[in-house]
Motif scaffolding. Structure first.
Motif, PDB file in Angstrom:
ATOM      1  N   GLY A 116       0.795  -1.228   0.000  1.00 49.75           N
ATOM      2  CA  GLY A 116       0.000   0.000   0.000  1.00 49.75           C
ATOM      3  C   GLY A 116       0.823   1.272   0.000  1.00 49.75           C
ATOM      4  N   ARG A 117       2.131   1.156  -0.017  1.00 50.48           N
ATOM      5  CA  ARG A 117       2.986   2.346   0.032  1.00 50.48           C
ATOM      6  C   ARG A 117       2.808   3.202  -1.231  1.00 50.48           C
ATOM      7  NH1 ARG A 117       7.917   2.482   3.142  1.00 50.48           N
ATOM      8  NH2 ARG A 117       8.035   0.764   4.637  1.00 50.48           N
ATOM      9  N   PRO A 118       2.923   4.529  -1.106  1.00 51.82           N
ATOM     10  CA  PRO A 118       2.905   5.395  -2.290  1.00 51.82           C
ATOM     11  C   PRO A 118       4.194   5.237  -3.084  1.00 51.82           C
ATOM     12  CG  PRO A 118       3.427   6.675  -0.337  1.00 51.82           C
ATOM     13  CD  PRO A 118       3.085   5.284   0.152  1.00 51.82           C
ATOM     14  N   THR A 177      -0.050   2.926  -5.931  1.00 49.53           N
ATOM     15  CA  THR A 177       0.607   2.312  -4.784  1.00 49.53           C
ATOM     16  C   THR A 177       1.692   1.368  -5.300  1.00 49.53           C
ATOM     17  OG1 THR A 177      -0.879   0.414  -4.765  1.00 49.53           O
ATOM     18  CG2 THR A 177      -1.549   2.373  -3.479  1.00 49.53           C
TER      19      THR A 177
END
Length: 202
Positions: free
Chosen positions: A32-34, A41
């Motif tokens: 889910g990290r940008p 994501t």
């Protein structure tokens, strides 16, 4: 003597395998990290990277018009393994190309014309130099490929047209940026392709 196709193919394989090293550090909680890719994501980015490997591998085999080959499958629990498998698939497919004039159909780049193998592999190469950086930045890791890889990538990056098409939805790169003062080759590559070298995940 190595041909230009050989050099580009070797550089591409090096970029792809370095990207695998970085992707191997991804944990399920990281998906889910940008990323530096706007609105994507890390899961979105890995899904795209995996699909592009499969599509380019199909194109190398003369099957680039097959829409299924380019289909993006949402990244799940097996995202890292799927990426590694697709990476080896495209490296093997490029290794089997026997002529720089082999025609690649790349519908995600242009719906009409085909591209000679050397040009098509250059497209793939520069994409994975930059996407490797995207993954590293998303994970907060250093990005340190072999300097020779960046030397090979810089003229490719600078040759990418910087026109209005970069503003279109789904464009591979955003409009070029002015690199920071005294830029190194990586800064110049990233800036030319619309990435800020100073991007950090918030």
């Amino acid at each position: 003597m190595l041909t230009n196709l050989d050099r580009m193919r070797d550089a591409d394989a090096q970029a792809v395998r370095y990207s695998v090293e970085l992707v191997n550090k991804v944990k399920p909680g990281d998906l889910g990290r940008p990323t530096p890719c706007a609105d994507w994501t890390l899961a979105d980015l890995l899904a795209h990277m995996t699909a592009q490997h499969r599509g380019f591998a199909a194109a190398a085999a003369g099957e680039g018009e097959n829409e299924e080959a380019w289909r993006v499958v949402p990244a799940g629990a097996d995202a890292v393994e799927s990426y590694a498998a697709a990476s080896e698939r495209v490296v093997r497919a490029f290794a089997a190309v026997d002529s720089a004039e082999r025609k690649f159909t790349l519908p995600e780049i242009a719906s009409g014309p085909t591209f000679p193998a050397g040009t098509a592999i250059a497209f793939h190469f520069i994409d994975y130099v930059v996407h490797g950086w995207d993954v590293a930045r998303a994970l907060g890791l250093p990005y340190a490929p072999d300097p020779g890889l960046l030397e090979a990538a810089l003229p490719v990056a600078l040759a990418v047209p910087d026109g209005d098409e970069r503003l279109a939805p789904g464009a591979a790169f955003r409009p070029g940026l002015v690199p920071p003062g005294d830029p190194d080759p990586l800064d110049r590559i990233l800036s030319a392709l619309g990435r800020s070298p100073n991007w950090r995940a918030e």
